[in-house]
Design a protein around this motif. Sequence first.
Motif, PDB file in Angstrom:
ATOM      1  N   THR A  64      56.653  56.696  45.474  1.00  0.00           N
ATOM      2  CA  THR A  64      54.946  56.468  44.819  1.00  0.00           C
ATOM      3  C   THR A  64      54.779  55.908  45.916  1.00  0.00           C
ATOM      4  N   GLY A  68      52.250  59.174  44.758  1.00  0.00           N
ATOM      5  CA  GLY A  68      52.245  58.829  42.943  1.00  0.00           C
ATOM      6  C   GLY A  68      51.284  57.752  42.837  1.00  0.00           C
ATOM      7  N   LYS A 127      49.270  54.286  37.071  1.00  0.00           N
ATOM      8  CA  LYS A 127      50.523  54.474  38.628  1.00  0.00           C
ATOM      9  C   LYS A 127      49.968  52.643  38.362  1.00  0.00           C
ATOM     10  N   GLY A 265      60.069  52.126  41.431  1.00  0.00           N
ATOM     11  CA  GLY A 265      59.773  52.579  42.402  1.00  0.00           C
ATOM     12  C   GLY A 265      58.308  51.352  42.848  1.00  0.00           C
ATOM     13  N   ILE A 266      57.967  50.064  42.264  1.00  0.00           N
ATOM     14  CA  ILE A 266      56.298  49.451  42.753  1.00  0.00           C
ATOM     15  C   ILE A 266      56.681  48.786  43.936  1.00  0.00           C
TER      16      ILE A 266
END
Length: 322
Positions: A64, A68, A127, A265-266
């Motif tokens: 990310t 990302g 995102k 994925g944060i």
Amino acid sequence: MDLVLISAIVLAAFLALNIGANNSAAAMATGYGAGVWTKHQAVIIIAVFALLGALFAGAPVVKTLGNGLVPSEVLSSHIGLVLIIFIIASIFVTIANIAKVPIATTHAIVCGIAGVGLYSNALETSKFIEILFWWLLTPIVALIINYLVARFLYFRTLKFLTERFSEKSINRILMILITISGIGVAFSAGANNSANAVGPLVGLGLIGSYEGALIAGVAMGVGAILFGGRVLETVGKGITEICILRAVSVEFTGAIIILMASYSGIPVSIAEIITSGIIGISLAQKGVGVTLRNRHVMRIAFFWIVIPFVAIAMGYGLTSLY
């Protein structure tokens, strides 16, 4: 290019060292505040399991932060932009360590990247909004859960234990629980926060994910060992008194939330989540007025609110100058 790459790796390692001293150290503050760990024991646990978390569970968040939020070709076209991101995050984390405040390192690095993306007209807005949603939700969830536990379940749990086990057995049970929860938080710290330091470098292909995780994990461990005690003191004992049972609640809650974010994925703030859990306990013990007037709570809140805006502005401004 080689000199710039070396500079970027050095800055990434410096940032990871500061992360280890700040966010990861704050992750063990509950056990320290409860008197289970000495400072030395707490930072050793962080050093070992942060490295393992980075190696075995850090990939989704690294991805990310690598490409990302901003396409990798934007950063790869000018590696100096990566240096700008690292410089911004390093400045904020270093200041926070000096001030003994558990800063949200993730906010600094993500918002620095966002500032670069805004200037380059390449920010993945959806995102970024998703990450902001997690930032707002996770500390609130941690606060509410630990408030409810401290307010309604704490004494019932104590009664349940005392009616069924001897004092020696209870102490053994609590020690096992605090050990498991502490390891879980340290592991999740490595899984999530290692990406803050090396995500951009890995995303650009300048170093491999394994090498990046190794650099970040080792540096986080060294930072925790050398400088983590300062933030441990603020979070572990500066907000409210924490017994072992409440410490277990804060750590288990934090570990689960952080691992869920890592799997998604944060990048989230470990310091923010753990500290919010402790604040939830303080609200249950001392009430809203006393908690909000606590000088540590006020100083922590100031850093959390100000840093994202300043980091975005610095990312935008420094990119335009570059």
